[in-house]
Design a protein around this motif. Structure first.
Motif, short mmCIF file in Angstrom:
data_model
loop_
_atom_site.label_atom_id
_atom_site.label_comp_id
_atom_site.label_asym_id
_atom_site.label_seq_id
_atom_site.Cartn_x
_atom_site.Cartn_y
_atom_site.Cartn_z
N TYR A 130 -7.55 12.55 -8.99
CA TYR A 130 -6.61 11.45 -8.81
C TYR A 130 -6.14 11.41 -7.37
CZ TYR A 130 -6.54 11.19 -13.86
OH TYR A 130 -6.91 11.06 -15.17
N PRO A 131 -5.84 10.21 -6.84
CA PRO A 131 -5.47 10.10 -5.42
C PRO A 131 -4.26 10.94 -5.01
CG PRO A 131 -5.81 7.93 -6.41
CD PRO A 131 -5.88 8.93 -7.52
N ASP A 132 -3.37 11.25 -5.95
CA ASP A 132 -2.15 11.99 -5.61
C ASP A 132 -2.21 13.47 -5.95
OD1 ASP A 132 -2.13 11.78 -8.37
OD2 ASP A 132 0.03 11.54 -8.49
N SER A 133 -3.31 13.93 -6.51
CA SER A 133 -3.34 15.27 -7.11
C SER A 133 -3.23 16.44 -6.14
CB SER A 133 -4.58 15.44 -7.99
OG SER A 133 -5.76 15.32 -7.23
N GLN A 134 -3.31 16.18 -4.84
CA GLN A 134 -3.16 17.26 -3.87
C GLN A 134 -1.91 17.10 -3.01
OE1 GLN A 134 -5.31 20.05 -3.88
NE2 GLN A 134 -5.71 18.97 -5.78
N LEU A 135 -1.10 16.08 -3.30
CA LEU A 135 0.14 15.87 -2.54
C LEU A 135 1.22 16.84 -3.01
CD1 LEU A 135 0.27 11.96 -2.55
CD2 LEU A 135 -0.48 13.47 -0.69
N PRO A 136 2.09 17.28 -2.11
CA PRO A 136 3.18 18.17 -2.52
C PRO A 136 3.99 17.54 -3.65
CG PRO A 136 3.05 18.04 -0.13
CD PRO A 136 2.11 17.00 -0.68
N GLY A 137 4.26 18.32 -4.67
CA GLY A 137 5.01 17.86 -5.82
C GLY A 137 4.16 17.17 -6.88
N HIS A 138 2.88 16.97 -6.58
CA HIS A 138 2.00 16.28 -7.53
C HIS A 138 0.72 17.07 -7.81
CE1 HIS A 138 4.69 12.91 -7.19
NE2 HIS A 138 4.58 12.97 -5.88
N ALA A 139 0.62 18.28 -7.26
CA ALA A 139 -0.57 19.11 -7.45
C ALA A 139 -0.71 19.48 -8.92
CB ALA A 139 -0.49 20.36 -6.59
N ARG A 140 -1.91 19.31 -9.43
CA ARG A 140 -2.17 19.64 -10.83
C ARG A 140 -3.66 19.70 -11.05
NH1 ARG A 140 -1.25 14.56 -9.85
NH2 ARG A 140 -2.36 12.89 -10.91
N ARG A 141 -4.02 20.29 -12.17
CA ARG A 141 -5.42 20.35 -12.61
C ARG A 141 -5.55 19.46 -13.84
NH1 ARG A 141 -5.95 26.93 -12.62
NH2 ARG A 141 -5.67 27.20 -10.38
N ASN A 142 -6.40 18.45 -13.74
CA ASN A 142 -6.65 17.55 -14.87
C ASN A 142 -8.03 17.86 -15.43
OD1 ASN A 142 -4.72 15.94 -12.99
ND2 ASN A 142 -4.55 15.00 -15.01
N TYR A 143 -8.06 18.37 -16.64
CA TYR A 143 -9.32 18.71 -17.30
C TYR A 143 -9.62 17.64 -18.35
CZ TYR A 143 -8.16 23.46 -15.67
OH TYR A 143 -7.82 24.56 -14.92
N LEU A 144 -10.63 16.82 -18.12
CA LEU A 144 -11.03 15.84 -19.12
C LEU A 144 -11.85 16.58 -20.18
CD1 LEU A 144 -11.13 13.00 -20.24
CD2 LEU A 144 -13.14 12.59 -18.79
N VAL A 145 -11.35 16.60 -21.39
CA VAL A 145 -12.01 17.32 -22.47
C VAL A 145 -12.91 16.38 -23.27
CG1 VAL A 145 -11.68 18.79 -24.50
CG2 VAL A 145 -10.07 18.93 -22.59
N ILE A 146 -12.36 15.24 -23.69
CA ILE A 146 -13.11 14.28 -24.51
C ILE A 146 -13.02 12.91 -23.88
CG2 ILE A 146 -13.29 13.15 -26.76
CD1 ILE A 146 -12.05 15.64 -27.99
N GLY A 147 -14.15 12.21 -23.79
CA GLY A 147 -14.22 10.86 -23.26
C GLY A 147 -14.89 10.83 -21.91
N ARG A 148 -14.85 9.67 -21.28
CA ARG A 148 -15.51 9.51 -19.98
C ARG A 148 -14.53 9.39 -18.83
NH1 ARG A 148 -20.76 9.70 -21.13
NH2 ARG A 148 -21.35 8.81 -23.12
N GLY A 149 -13.24 9.36 -19.15
CA GLY A 149 -12.24 9.37 -18.10
C GLY A 149 -11.55 8.04 -17.93
N LEU A 150 -10.33 8.13 -17.41
CA LEU A 150 -9.57 6.93 -17.08
C LEU A 150 -10.22 6.25 -15.89
CD1 LEU A 150 -6.05 8.57 -17.21
CD2 LEU A 150 -7.05 7.08 -18.94
N VAL A 151 -10.14 4.94 -15.85
CA VAL A 151 -10.66 4.19 -14.72
C VAL A 151 -9.54 4.13 -13.68
CG1 VAL A 151 -11.56 1.96 -13.97
CG2 VAL A 151 -12.16 2.86 -16.23
N VAL A 152 -9.76 4.81 -12.55
CA VAL A 152 -8.76 4.90 -11.48
C VAL A 152 -9.43 4.52 -10.17
CG1 VAL A 152 -7.14 6.39 -10.26
CG2 VAL A 152 -7.62 6.81 -12.67
#
Length: 164
Positions: free
Chosen positions: A37-59
């Motif tokens: 995600y575009p914000d996933s490395q910004l301070p306060g927004h760092a996180r790990r998103n693991y897509l388990v089922i599906g093809r993913g959100l369209v972003v």
């Protein structure tokens, strides 16, 4: 009528072990793109998103979600790991998004001005309707961990996500 003689209205599908094993995701084997995600490395927004089922959100600008079980069966399921104080920026979906706190405490925030919030303890659930701007943040990691764990589910094969 005995169980053997029972008639069923829905079709019955046989599924072999090999096909079922292709639909099993082991948490320890899940991968995530750090810049999914575009914000996933910004301070306060760092996180790990693991897509388990599906093809993913369209972003717009998003990366290949590396789905563990890349199927189109009407929903997406992801795990999110984050240290306390982290979570996505305010965003909007064209679908419902349901959150289940697994490990730690999480806050679900909603409203265009982030004016509303509810805190979730482990196994609590919050379901946010489509088109309601939302975000979430990890409040506490949980016993013996540095990160909290949240489950997120969205209906649809290709739900859209827009960061605000």
């Amino acid at each position: 009528m005995t169980a053997v003689q029972q008639s069923y209205e829905m079709p019955i599908r046989e599924l072999g072990p090999q096909e079922m094993h292709s639909r099993v995701a082991r948490f320890k084997s899940l991968r995530y793109p750090p810049d999914r995600y575009p914000d996933s490395q910004l301070p306060g927004h760092a996180r790990r998103n693991y897509l388990v089922i599906g093809r993913g959100l369209v972003v717009a600008g998003g990366k290949d979600p590396m789905s563990a079980i890349p199927i189109d069966e009407g929903f997406q399921m992801s795990y999110v790991e984050a240290e306390p104080g982290n979570g996505p920026m305010l965003h909007n979906h064209d679908t419902n998004e349901t959150f289940v706190a697994i490990k730690g405490r999480w806050r679900v925030i909603w409203g265009l001005n982030e004016e509303h919030a509810v805190d979730l303890d482990p196994l609590d659930v919050c379901s946010v309707p489509a088109y309601v701007p939302r975000r979430f943040v990890n409040l506490e990691a949980g016993a013996g961990s540095t990160m909290g764990l949240l489950l997120a589910v969205q209906p649809g094969d290709a739900p859209n996500c827009e960061f605000m």
